[in-house]
Design an enzyme around this catalytic site. Structure first.
Site, PDB file in Angstrom:
ATOM      1  N   GLU A  29       0.875  -1.166   0.000  1.00 13.09           N
ATOM      2  CA  GLU A  29       0.000   0.000   0.000  1.00 13.09           C
ATOM      3  C   GLU A  29       0.918   1.224   0.000  1.00 13.09           C
ATOM      4  O   GLU A  29       1.802   1.324   0.854  1.00 13.09           O
ATOM      5  CB  GLU A  29      -0.894   0.013   1.252  1.00 13.09           C
ATOM      6  CG  GLU A  29      -1.846   1.176   1.195  1.00 13.09           C
ATOM      7  CD  GLU A  29      -2.797   1.276   2.385  1.00 13.09           C
ATOM      8  OE1 GLU A  29      -2.805   0.385   3.242  1.00 13.09           O
ATOM      9  OE2 GLU A  29      -3.515   2.285   2.431  1.00 13.09           O
ATOM     10  N   ARG A 254       4.910 -13.043   9.456  1.00 11.64           N
ATOM     11  CA  ARG A 254       5.592 -11.797   9.146  1.00 11.64           C
ATOM     12  C   ARG A 254       6.909 -11.716   9.913  1.00 11.64           C
ATOM     13  O   ARG A 254       7.104 -12.395  10.924  1.00 11.64           O
ATOM     14  CB  ARG A 254       4.708 -10.591   9.427  1.00 11.64           C
ATOM     15  CG  ARG A 254       4.340 -10.362  10.871  1.00 11.64           C
ATOM     16  CD  ARG A 254       3.257  -9.313  11.012  1.00 11.64           C
ATOM     17  NE  ARG A 254       3.721  -7.962  10.770  1.00 11.64           N
ATOM     18  CZ  ARG A 254       3.233  -7.159   9.823  1.00 11.64           C
ATOM     19  NH1 ARG A 254       2.278  -7.544   9.039  1.00 11.64           N
ATOM     20  NH2 ARG A 254       3.694  -5.941   9.673  1.00 11.64           N
ATOM     21  N   LYS A 264       4.294   0.865   9.425  1.00 10.59           N
ATOM     22  CA  LYS A 264       4.437   2.119   8.689  1.00 10.59           C
ATOM     23  C   LYS A 264       3.775   3.269   9.431  1.00 10.59           C
ATOM     24  O   LYS A 264       4.266   4.388   9.407  1.00 10.59           O
ATOM     25  CB  LYS A 264       3.796   1.969   7.302  1.00 10.59           C
ATOM     26  CG  LYS A 264       4.687   1.261   6.309  1.00 10.59           C
ATOM     27  CD  LYS A 264       4.058   1.231   4.934  1.00 10.59           C
ATOM     28  CE  LYS A 264       3.095   0.086   4.820  1.00 10.59           C
ATOM     29  NZ  LYS A 264       2.517  -0.074   3.484  1.00 10.59           N
TER      30      LYS A 264
END
Ligand code: ATP
Ligand code: MG
Length: 541
Positions: A29, A254, A264
């Site tokens: 994204e 992850r 982020k």
């Protein structure tokens, strides 16, 4: 041979003819810069492409216009290129907005989607819990015609933001909360960095993502474990939107690194509040920060390979990443002499300035050599001389000898101190013919120290970095309360051998007996270096 469980799946699919060729994608994204966690996903997706001769697309998952920006699009591309990967197609989820809209219309026509007038809060409140089913929306049974009309009017801009949405009609009592009539389209008047003001409705991630995968012919849609519970919805979307050759989603754990921020949203907060000087601040766990600091791309890839691909979440020791960086630099970085806290040494019997030949990197068989001037006055590290030495001290002491790296053995003669007792100068004699190959070269010395010619040495400024976060404790877990006030120390007053003045910005070095550094900038007050990583390996294999 497969390196991990996803590669095993790929190999099986190729062997059994499930797919003739493999297509993966990396779907960031564009709402921030990539961090080292993304490197893991990149290595998996591009690793499969490279190993099995497939394709990997770069797809920007840009369904959230309020948080996204072209700055992020550009930085993401730069970071992927830096890691050495090349994508086959550059795509945007927004390229498919028209097709995505058509998919939604098809669902309405099949009686599988409806326009709901609930607000976001009302939807949340009626969704139920893990133990209780949700309740059906009063608008759930609108007619197909009415839904088609309302959805078209939503697109035309007839309704205010948030006043209506489109929901998939699945099962409000599903044990999987994601299947309880999830929202698939919302009304949002926001300028989009890629589609401008063309749209006032935007598809939700869970709807747009499988459609993007299917349109691109992705075979293996690889994502992190949080999306495991979304897989039934993913499958529902590709099936009910009638895609032949449906993609499949696979989840892996992850990357989490202890004491390292990998969100982020929080990294953006550090940038926005000025805690760091940008996304590429050398202390940031972003790929751009690591690049600026001097981490080699190859070392980051080696780290991802060392971590492996697992199905269970875990936390990796940051010392493993440092170990990989050090390992790479040990093989590739030239050695240089820098004195950080200079102490003047006068070589009383050196007849004239000499030129000393030094090997650039003894670990590199192709390495060349360079020279350093050695005059009567040199600097050594203040810590390399002690009037009253602590136990096991192997450096210069009154009455002792030490070797100057690559040059002579020197012998203490006397020293001078100021009124406070601080040593200001040490006088030494060189032992003649004690350079390598000389008749006195074999004299036993316990210590070797780096040195810099006092007249020709070039001033340096050293930026030394520590972790942005203090260690987590039982009481303090919150990032906000763990800011390390000493994450940057600027050291001035040191000198480097003049060879470094001829080097380029971006070059990396091992400063002997100190640390690995990157030449960051040549400034009038001296050459600025960033400390990349210490010499000492703390990784516990
Ligand atoms: P963040 O929470 O930092 O915003 P994200 O998952 O929202 O991360 P995306 O831009 O959606 O970031 O991620 C792009 C791809 O990278 C996704 O496939 C995602 O699963 C993967 N990814 C993100 N963070 C990690 C991580 N820590 N380890 C491995 N893969 C990751
Ligand atoms: Mg995300």
């Amino acid at each position: 041979m497969a390196n991990n469980f996803i590669e095993s799946i790929v190999e099986n699919d190729l062997e059994n003819g499930v797919h003739k060729s493999i297509v993966t994608r990396f779907p960031p994204e564009p709402n921030g810069y990539l961090h080292v966690g993304h490197a893991k996903s990149l290595c998996i997706n591009f690793g499969i492409k490279e190993k099995y001769g497939g394709k990997c697309n770069l797809r920007f998952d840009d369904t959230n216009p309020t948080k996204e920006d072209v700055e992020y699009v550009d930085s993401i591309k730069e970071d992927i290129r830096w890691l050495g990967f090349s994508w086959d197609n550059e795509c945007f989820a927004s390229d498919y907005f028209e097709q995505t809209y058509e998919c939604a219309v098809r669902l309405i026509e099949k009686g599988l989607a409806y326009v709901c007038d609930y607000t976001a809060d009302e939807i949340r409140a009626t969704r139920g819990t893990l133990t209780e089913p949700g309740t059906e929306s009063p608008w759930r049974n609108r007619s197909i015609e009415e839904n088609l009309r309302l959805f078209a009017e939503m697109r035309e801009g007839k309704y205010p933001d948030g006043s209506k949405c489109l929901r998939a009609k699945i099962d409000m009592s599903s044990s999987n909360v994601n299947m309880r009539d999830p929202v698939i389209y919302r009304i949002l008047r926001a300028h989009h960095h890629h589609t401008g003001d063309a749209w006032v409705i935007y598809p939700c991630y869970d709807f747009a993502h499988p459609i993007g995968d299917a349109i691109e012919g992705v075979t293996h849609s690889i994502c992190t474990l949080e999306f495991e519970d979304h897989r039934p919805l993913y499958d529902w979307v590709v099936k009910n939107c009638d895609f032949s050759n449906p993609p499949h989603q696979y989840e892996f754990a992850r990357l989490n690194i202890k004491n390292t921020i990998m969100s982020k949203r929080y990294l953006k907060k550090l940038v926005d509040t000025g805690v760091v000087d940008g996304w590429d601040d050398p202390r940031m766990p972003t790929l751009s920060g690591m690049r600026r600091r001097g981490y080699p791309a190859e070392a980051i890839k080696n780290f991802c390979a060392a971590v492996g691909v697992a199905k269970a979440n875990s936390e990796v020791d940051p010392a493993l990443l440092e170990h990989c960086v050090r390992d790479y630099l040990n093989a590739h970085a030239d050695r240089a002499m820098v004195v950080e806290d200079p102490l003047k040494v006068v070589l009383v019997n050196l007849p004239e300035r000499e030129s000393i030949e030094l090997i650039d990197n003894q670990n590199d068989p192709e390495s060349g050599t360079h020279t350093a001037p050695l005059g009567r006055e040199i600097y050594i590290e203040r810590g390399d001389f002690a009037v009253v030495p602590p136990p096991k001290y192997h450096r210069l002491v009154p009455g002792g000898i030490v070797r100057l790296k690559g040059a002579y053995i020197i012998k203490y003669v006397s020293h001078e101190a100021d009124v406070d007792g601080k040593v200001t100068q040490v006088n030494c004699e060189i032992i003649p013919d004690s350079k390598q190959g000389g008749v006195n070269a074999g004299i036993k010395v316990k210590g070797v120290v780096q040195w810099v010619d006092a007249e020709y040495g070039v001033p340096v400024v050293l930026n030394k970095y520590e972790s942005l976060l203090l260690d987590e404790t039982e009481e303090v877990k919150d990032f906000d309360k763990r800011a390390n006030p000493n994450s940057l120390t600027v050291v001035k007053g040191g000198f480097a051998e003049p060879w470094l003045a001829q080097k380029e910005e971006g070059d990396t070095f091992q400063f002997m007996r100190a640390a690995y550094y990157k030449l960051a900038e040549k400034r009038p007050e001296g050459i600025l270096f960033y400390r990349i990583v210490d010499l000492k390996d703390t990784f516990n294999k």
